[in-house]
Design an enzyme around this catalytic site. Structure first.
Site, short mmCIF file in Angstrom:
data_model
loop_
_atom_site.label_atom_id
_atom_site.label_comp_id
_atom_site.label_asym_id
_atom_site.label_seq_id
_atom_site.Cartn_x
_atom_site.Cartn_y
_atom_site.Cartn_z
N TYR A 40 -1.00 -0.50 10.41
CA TYR A 40 -1.41 -0.76 9.17
C TYR A 40 -0.30 -0.69 8.24
CZ TYR A 40 -3.59 -0.75 4.37
OH TYR A 40 -3.80 -1.15 3.11
N SER B 70 0.90 -0.97 0.19
CA SER B 70 0.15 0.05 0.10
C SER B 70 1.03 1.32 -0.06
CB SER B 70 -0.92 0.09 1.36
OG SER B 70 -1.39 1.34 1.35
#
Length: 250
Positions: free
Chosen positions: A160, A147
């Site tokens: 995350y 990501s």
């Protein structure tokens, strides 16, 4: 699109985790049109069955396997299902992921552990299950979904981002260990239309994420990048792709 390019995807056996929605489902659609044989994995089998039916209607070969990537035995069973069905495994797309963002001070331990289990262990199990087969074949391709948060940390993203940095490190380690016949691609999307924002339970962070995702680009943007990585000649390895909406600064 040249005939030669098309041959790089035609007939390849591709396993996709997290295939029930978003990037996984859209990638399956794009690859099906190019003649790939799809093995669709996720927890929601009814969604997989619907997608497989849709792909078969356009003439593609597709099979489904309900899989929870946090369970190593299930990931091994998924890879075995792929090889039992199609006789080989060419591409492993480790796409399943969760994004329940929150500040560290909130102490949402259950969410943190779930992220580590899905985003990190799920990718590790995918590599562990598929690598022996690819080594035996002397060919294969891992596509691991990181990501933009694996490159940029922002308030609320610590765990995350840690999980997505880990995906990058796993991919890079795999690339260095796997030798010249196995390709490794790390894909780092920014705001892309998917179910990820729905997993944010912390209200203030959720609002920030929803504001960011107003500029989200379609899942097809990522699917095209995955197609691009797979369609390269066998001696070309697209190691990293970072893609964002043009409007996304972060």
């Amino acid at each position: 699109m040249s005939h030669e390019q098309n041959d790089q995807i035609q007939g390849k056996v591709v396993v996709i985790t997290g295939a029930s929605s978003g990037l996984g489902a859209e990638t399956a659609r794009h690859l099906a049109k190019r003649g790939a044989k799809l093995v669709l994995a996720a927890r929601r089998k009814e969604r997989l069955d619907d997608l497989a039916k849709e792909l078969k209607e356009i003439g593609a070969e597709a099979t489904v396997k309900a899989t929870d990537v946090t369970d190593r035995a299930q990931v091994e069973a998924l890879v075995k299902h792929a090889t039992d069905t199609f006789g080989r495994l060419d591409v492993m797309v480790n796409n399943a992921g969760l994004m329940p963002l929150s500040p560290l001070a909130e102490g949402r331990i259950d969410e943190w552990e779930q992220m580590i289990d899905v985003n990190v262990k799920g990718v590790m199990y995918g590599i562990y299950a598929a690598l022996p087969i690819m080594n035996q074949q002397q060919s294969g391709h891992f596509i691991n979904l990181s990501s933009v948060a694996g490159h940029v940390v922002f308030p609320g993203s610590a765990v995350y981002s840690a999980s997505k940095f880990a995906v990058w490190a796993l991919s890079e380690g795999l690339r260095k260990e796997a030798g010249p016949n196995i390709r490794t691609t790390t894909l780092s999307p920014g705001a892309v239309q998917s179910e990820l924002p729905q997993s944010v339970g912390h209200d203030e962070t959720s609002k920030q994420v929803n504001d960011l995702y107003e500029m989200a680009i379609p899942a097809a943007s990522v699917a095209r990048a995955i197609v691009y990585a797979i369609e390269q000649p066998a001696d070309v390895d697209i190691n990293e792709v970072i893609l964002r909406p043009t409007a996304q600064e972060m």
